[in-house]
Design an enzyme around this catalytic site. Structure first.
Site, mmCIF file in Angstrom:
data_model
loop_
_atom_site.group_PDB
_atom_site.id
_atom_site.type_symbol
_atom_site.label_atom_id
_atom_site.label_comp_id
_atom_site.label_asym_id
_atom_site.label_seq_id
_atom_site.Cartn_x
_atom_site.Cartn_y
_atom_site.Cartn_z
ATOM 1 N N GLY A 1 -10.637 9.004 5.913
ATOM 2 C CA GLY A 1 -11.729 9.951 6.080
ATOM 3 C C GLY A 1 -12.991 9.376 6.674
ATOM 4 C CE LYS B 1 -3.270 2.849 2.160
ATOM 5 N NZ LYS B 1 -3.567 3.490 3.442
ATOM 6 C CB ALA C 1 -6.889 2.558 10.534
ATOM 7 C CB THR C 2 -8.671 6.764 12.633
ATOM 8 O OG1 THR C 2 -7.358 6.819 12.065
ATOM 9 C CG2 THR C 2 -8.716 7.660 13.855
#
Lengths: 265, 66
Positions: free
Chosen positions: A198, A110, A219-220
């Site tokens: 986002g 990635k 992820a976040t």
């Protein structure tokens, strides 16, 4: 009375694999691993998300570190997708990708080449340069890119295996700021389009899929949620539901009512 | 002899190899890569790759991220 197995979004996924570079995935949710409060919570969240492909970063070994993310992924049969997070130049990214290939025994990468710490937005010039070099070296390149249809097309043309346009800046939770551009990217793409960055909550993951994205990377939104494991399950369901809705074909939007009951005699 | 391991100057035994340096940092059986002066050294070549005075050796592993 006949009984019928409900054709749930989960069941539909079995016949609708995500295919990247010839490899099939049942889950269309790609997760990251950064920001989790502990390795235990991360593991539970990854399992709850149903993900089959998860990003990891590469950093210098700190002596005496215990419990590795690599072990967590292997234990759960999740494929590791190394990233080049923290790279600001093509040269940096290429070097990191080569190390990642050696460490994780995969030529999938990635590719992230960001412009600055404040926005973490992709640097399009360095990104294209790095992508070209890595494709030439035989890597399967999944580039994190801006939501620019022109750049996405260029990345595909030089041989990237997917394109990963951002919905909004990394970790911002701002959702998909330019759905129109994402639709343009989807319309023209011959490789999977994976929304990356986002996404803040489940409805935004579902929207990405309804817009026609092939997968969602986040992820976040999970690792920093108040309950990461519950949010991971919510994201799993949202991605499956959004995909099913896209395949089902939504009704056109109308200005005025359209009665759903027959008119009275 | 002095070498730079993961950015820090350290004294290692003469005739040390990449394998020796990796072993001094981690006993992880996998998920580790090494580079000498920015050139990746494949795992299979670690034991046969000597390091020289002032070489920069980087040993990396997968961590949470992305």
């Amino acid at each position: 009375m006949t009984t019928r197995t409900p054709d749930t979004a989960d069941a539909a996924a079995v016949r609708d694999p995500l295919v990247i570079a010839g490899r099939e995935f049942t889950s269309r949710l790609i997760t990251g691993t950064g920001g989790a409060p502990s390795m235990r919570v991360l593991e539970e969240a990854l399992v709850a998300s149903g993900t089959e492909l998860t990003t990891v970063a590469l950093r210098r070994v700190s002596p005496g570190a215990h419990g590795s993310v690599w072990d967590v992924l292997r234990r759960n049969g999740i494929r590791a997708l190394p990233n080049t997070a923290g790279c600001f130049t093509a040269a940096d990214a290429v070097r990191t990708a080569r190390l990642a290939r050696e460490a994780l025994e995969t030529d999938w990468i990635k590719l992230e080449v960001v412009a600055d710490e404040r926005t973490l937005l992709p640097d399009p010039v360095e990104l294209l340069d790095a992508a070209e070099r890595l494709v030439d070296e035989g890597f399967t390149v999944l580039p994190y890119t801006s939501d620019d249809p022109v750049l996405a097309a260029r990345l595909e043309r030089i041989g990237c295996a997917a394109v990963m346009p951002l919905g909004a800046p990394i970790g911002s939770g701002l959702g998909i700021r330019n759905p129109h551009n994402i639709e343009l990217i989807v319309e023209q793409a011959g490789v999977p389009v994976i929304i990356d960055a986002g996404i803040g909550t489940a409805s935004e993951a579902a929207l990405a899929m309804e817009l026609g994205c092939d997968a969602v990377m986040l992820a976040t939104a999970v690792t920093r949620a108040q309950d990461p494991v519950l949010m991971a399950a919510a994201m799993r369901d949202a991605v499956a539901a959004g995909r099913a809705a896209r395949r089902a074909g939504r009704i056109p939007v109308r200005r005025y009512a359209h009665a759903s009951s027959p008119a009275a005699d | 002899m002095d070498v730079i391991i993961n950015g820090e100057r350290r004294d290692v035994a003469p005739r040390s190899t990449v394998a020796d340096v990796v072993r001094s940092l981690t006993d992880a059986p996998g998920g580790v890569a090494a580079a000498v002066n920015d050139e990746v050294v494949p795992r299979a070549a670690w034991a046969a790759t000597p390091i020289a005075e002032n070489d920069r050796v980087d040993v990396l592993t997968a961590v949470q991220g992305g």
